[in-house]
Design a protein around this motif. Structure first.
Motif, PDB file in Angstrom:
ATOM      1  N   SER A  26      -7.077  24.445  25.466  1.00 10.13           N
ATOM      2  CA  SER A  26      -6.294  25.713  26.040  1.00 10.13           C
ATOM      3  C   SER A  26      -6.336  25.532  27.706  1.00 10.13           C
ATOM      4  N   HIS A  27      -7.215  25.283  28.222  1.00 14.74           N
ATOM      5  CA  HIS A  27      -7.191  25.071  29.947  1.00 14.74           C
ATOM      6  C   HIS A  27      -6.276  24.312  30.415  1.00 14.74           C
ATOM      7  N   LEU A  28      -5.488  23.452  29.616  1.00 15.00           N
ATOM      8  CA  LEU A  28      -4.438  22.604  30.203  1.00 15.00           C
ATOM      9  C   LEU A  28      -3.069  23.351  30.093  1.00 15.00           C
ATOM     10  N   LEU A  29      -2.977  24.632  29.327  1.00 10.05           N
ATOM     11  CA  LEU A  29      -1.670  25.347  29.225  1.00 10.05           C
ATOM     12  C   LEU A  29      -1.842  26.834  30.032  1.00 10.05           C
ATOM     13  N   PRO A  30      -0.982  26.947  31.011  1.00  8.78           N
ATOM     14  CA  PRO A  30      -0.930  28.265  31.520  1.00  8.78           C
ATOM     15  C   PRO A  30      -0.213  29.021  30.813  1.00  8.78           C
ATOM     16  N   GLU A  31      -0.318  30.257  30.810  1.00  5.44           N
ATOM     17  CA  GLU A  31       0.355  31.443  30.348  1.00  5.44           C
ATOM     18  C   GLU A  31       1.981  30.966  30.293  1.00  5.44           C
ATOM     19  N   GLY A  32       2.757  31.342  29.190  1.00  7.54           N
ATOM     20  CA  GLY A  32       4.105  31.128  29.323  1.00  7.54           C
ATOM     21  C   GLY A  32       4.455  30.348  28.233  1.00  7.54           C
ATOM     22  N   ALA A  33       5.636  29.889  28.260  1.00  2.00           N
ATOM     23  CA  ALA A  33       6.146  29.325  27.136  1.00  2.00           C
ATOM     24  C   ALA A  33       6.177  27.545  27.399  1.00  2.00           C
ATOM     25  N   HIS A  34       5.961  27.046  26.601  1.00  4.56           N
ATOM     26  CA  HIS A  34       5.994  25.303  26.576  1.00  4.56           C
ATOM     27  C   HIS A  34       6.613  24.712  25.453  1.00  4.56           C
ATOM     28  N   THR A  35       7.478  23.819  25.935  1.00  8.11           N
ATOM     29  CA  THR A  35       8.087  23.031  24.858  1.00  8.11           C
ATOM     30  C   THR A  35       7.588  21.513  24.831  1.00  8.11           C
ATOM     31  N   PHE A  36       7.075  21.150  23.545  1.00 12.13           N
ATOM     32  CA  PHE A  36       6.381  19.763  23.397  1.00 12.13           C
ATOM     33  C   PHE A  36       7.482  19.114  22.354  1.00 12.13           C
ATOM     34  N   THR A  37       7.780  17.735  22.993  1.00 15.31           N
ATOM     35  CA  THR A  37       8.852  16.750  22.326  1.00 15.31           C
ATOM     36  C   THR A  37       7.939  15.768  21.968  1.00 15.31           C
ATOM     37  N   VAL A  38       8.019  15.605  20.705  1.00 11.87           N
ATOM     38  CA  VAL A  38       7.454  14.160  19.875  1.00 11.87           C
ATOM     39  C   VAL A  38       8.543  13.087  19.843  1.00 11.87           C
ATOM     40  N   SER A  39       8.132  11.777  19.967  1.00  9.07           N
ATOM     41  CA  SER A  39       9.283  10.847  19.798  1.00  9.07           C
ATOM     42  C   SER A  39       8.405   9.751  18.978  1.00  9.07           C
ATOM     43  N   MET A  40       9.262   9.069  18.124  1.00 11.22           N
ATOM     44  CA  MET A  40       8.583   8.145  17.513  1.00 11.22           C
ATOM     45  C   MET A  40       9.635   6.815  17.406  1.00 11.22           C
ATOM     46  N   SER A  47      14.605   5.412  16.329  1.00 10.94           N
ATOM     47  CA  SER A  47      13.694   6.406  16.771  1.00 10.94           C
ATOM     48  C   SER A  47      14.313   7.659  16.680  1.00 10.94           C
ATOM     49  N   ALA A  48      13.446   8.610  16.424  1.00 20.06           N
ATOM     50  CA  ALA A  48      13.666  10.107  16.254  1.00 20.06           C
ATOM     51  C   ALA A  48      12.653  10.881  16.846  1.00 20.06           C
ATOM     52  N   SER A  49      13.042  12.094  17.276  1.00 27.13           N
ATOM     53  CA  SER A  49      12.280  13.167  18.158  1.00 27.13           C
ATOM     54  C   SER A  49      12.448  14.533  17.543  1.00 27.13           C
ATOM     55  N   VAL A  50      11.488  15.221  17.900  1.00 30.56           N
ATOM     56  CA  VAL A  50      11.534  16.779  17.365  1.00 30.56           C
ATOM     57  C   VAL A  50      10.670  17.563  18.535  1.00 30.56           C
ATOM     58  N   ALA A  51      11.328  18.784  18.812  1.00 31.65           N
ATOM     59  CA  ALA A  51      10.770  19.499  19.715  1.00 31.65           C
ATOM     60  C   ALA A  51      10.289  20.753  19.247  1.00 31.65           C
ATOM     61  N   GLN A  52       9.266  21.474  19.781  1.00 35.22           N
ATOM     62  CA  GLN A  52       8.741  22.764  19.078  1.00 35.22           C
ATOM     63  C   GLN A  52       8.164  23.531  20.768  1.00 35.22           C
ATOM     64  N   THR A  53       8.604  24.513  20.489  1.00 37.73           N
ATOM     65  CA  THR A  53       8.199  25.662  21.909  1.00 37.73           C
ATOM     66  C   THR A  53       7.033  26.618  21.170  1.00 37.73           C
ATOM     67  N   ILE A  54       6.071  26.637  22.165  1.00 32.27           N
ATOM     68  CA  ILE A  54       4.957  27.462  21.868  1.00 32.27           C
ATOM     69  C   ILE A  54       4.705  28.430  23.173  1.00 32.27           C
ATOM     70  N   THR A  55       4.227  29.762  22.795  1.00 31.88           N
ATOM     71  CA  THR A  55       4.105  30.526  24.135  1.00 31.88           C
ATOM     72  C   THR A  55       2.598  30.711  23.994  1.00 31.88           C
ATOM     73  N   LYS A  56       1.746  30.570  25.161  1.00 33.08           N
ATOM     74  CA  LYS A  56       0.703  30.952  25.395  1.00 33.08           C
ATOM     75  C   LYS A  56       0.529  32.496  26.060  1.00 33.08           C
ATOM     76  N   SER A  57      -0.173  33.481  25.266  1.00 33.52           N
ATOM     77  CA  SER A  57      -0.236  34.606  25.551  1.00 33.52           C
ATOM     78  C   SER A  57      -1.465  34.984  26.194  1.00 33.52           C
ATOM     79  N   ALA A  58      -1.701  36.039  27.162  1.00 39.75           N
ATOM     80  CA  ALA A  58      -2.857  36.385  28.069  1.00 39.75           C
ATOM     81  C   ALA A  58      -3.803  37.151  26.694  1.00 39.75           C
TER      82      ALA A  58
END
Length: 119
Positions: A26-40, A47-58
């Motif tokens: 948790s300490h590596l993510l500040p509050e706000g939206a973060h998009t993670f992309t995984v490629s293989m 190859s292929a990739s997929v992205a997911q956006t998460i939002t860290k709330s206070a």
């Protein structure tokens, strides 16, 4: 220049290379939206990739657990009873504190919806 948090996060993710699951502290993510992309890439070079956006709330989100069995079978002649239990955590003085069911109930609104059709 990227922020210190962004550099720390990327360093952490670089260390997770070739892993099919990553638990991001948790300490590596500040509050706000973060998009993670995984490629293989497979051994043919495809190859292929997929992205997911998460939002860290206070404020931590409440968690709900259905207290009914799944799948649930009911009788034509009896009412169907379904319930949930809620868990609400708040930060007080920088520490997470779980609210009592009574206090949590005063702050929650429930919305039930049926996502299937009749017939």
């Amino acid at each position: 220049a990227p922020s210190r948090e962004a550099v720390d996060l990327q360093h952490f993710l670089d260390g997770a290379r070739d892993q099919d699951q990553v638990l991001v502290p948790s300490h590596l993510l500040p509050e706000g939206a973060h998009t993670f992309t995984v490629s293989m890439t497979d051994y043919f070079g495809r190859s292929a990739s997929v992205a997911q956006t998460i939002t860290k709330s206070a404020t931590p989100l409440p968690s709900l657990v259905l207290t009914t069995p799944s799948p649930m079978v009911t009788s034509t002649f009896l009412p169907t009873v379904m319930g949930v239990t809620a868990r609400v955590v708040e930060c007080q003085g920088g520490s997470p504190v779980e609210l009592s069911p009574e206090a949590a109930g005063q702050r929650l609104t429930y919305l039930w919806e049926a996502s299937s059709h009749l017939g």
